[in-house]
Design a protein around this motif. Structure first.
Motif: not given
Length: 280
Positions: A254-277
């Motif tokens: 399964e490959i799942l896509e999610t958008r980072a919420g406000g707390v994480v986005s406030s520190h990393c800014g737009p355009g950030t992407l991660g692959v987590l497993f």
């Protein structure tokens, strides 16, 4: 039945929250004098607009002990397992422990410090949900998750250093030169804290794929169940390019896509992407 509760920094989509019947405790996001609930009445887009207009970074705060107590009361269950963002990043873990004490339910509530953030938490939450559905107790779930926690691989590649600078996590000079040279740091979570691992250069399609391909060996040793693509607002073509690459590996169920919420986005800014497993 064990009820699984997580704070909003787990960055799971509404679809996944509904699928696994997860209760969410929102953290707070403050834009100047205005206070919002993460994932409830604030979007990353509004957050970016405010930050770019004011040149400030949003402030974030843990849920109150009362907030947490109310969430537990709303979700009647035999036992509970609560997941929080790393205790080194927020007071949410200690507040959840205090809530369990205030309710005199420490025997029924297991509070887990994920030692992670974003879907690095979400991966653990889904594992716990599957165990709950299989009839496992809160103690059994806690024991398994604590053994699994160090195997979660959470990293992100940052598009702009501006937001890290505004949040005091990188010097102005480093942000100036980094942005001018199109340097994009890879930030990874280890032992509950974030730290830089590597820097990439170039345009998004190049540096994001370089970041993903650097994990090829780690992917071979990953649990096959699922992998997350989590981003703070990336071009759809880039996200699909990453999805296609992961799919072609033929490793993940399964490959799942999610958008980072406000707390994480406030520190990393737009355009950030991660692959987590999770590693085996």
């Amino acid at each position: 039945m064990v009820k699984i509760i997580a704070d909003s920094t787990c960055d799971l989509s509404k679809e996944l929250i509904e699928k696994y019947d997860i209760a969410i405790i929102p953290l707070y996001v403050r834009l100047g004098d205005e206070e919002y609930l993460d994932g409830v009445n604030i979007t990353p887009e509004k957050l970016y607009e405010w930050s770019d207009k004011t040149g400030q970074t949003p402030k974030t705060a843990a849920a109150s002990v009362t907030d947490i107590m109310d969430k537990i009361k709303e979700n009647e269950a035999d036992e509970y397992v609560i997941f929080t963002i790393s205790s080194s990043m927020s007071a949410n873990y200690s507040n959840c422990k205090l809530a369990a004490q205030e309710l005199d339910m420490e025997d029924k509530i297991k509070v887990i410090d994920s030692q992670n953030l974003s879907t690095g938490i979400g991966l653990q939450v889904i594992e716990a949900c599957e165990m709950s559905r299989a009839g496992k107790s809160a103690a059994e779930i806690e024991e398994y998750i604590l053994s699994l926690r160090s195997k979660v691989r959470a990293s992100f590649v940052i598009d702009t250093l501006t937001y890290l600078y505004r949040g005091g996590r990188c010097s102005g000079l480093a942000a100036l030169f980094g942005n001018a040279l199109k340097l994009h740091p890879r930030i990874a979570v280890k032992d509950g804290a974030m730290g830089p691992e590597k820097k990439y250069r170039g345009l998004p399609k190049k540096y994001i794929m370089d970041y993903v391909k650097d994990m090829d060996e780690a992917f071979k040793n990953a649990k096959k169940d699922r992998v997350f693509i989590t981003h703070s607002g990336c071009d759809k073509d880039i996200v699909e390019m990453v999805r296609s690459y992961l799919s072609d590996l033929g490793h993940f169920d399964e490959i799942l896509e999610t958008r980072a919420g406000g707390v994480v986005s406030s520190h990393c800014g737009p355009g950030t992407l991660g692959v987590l497993f999770i590693e085996k």
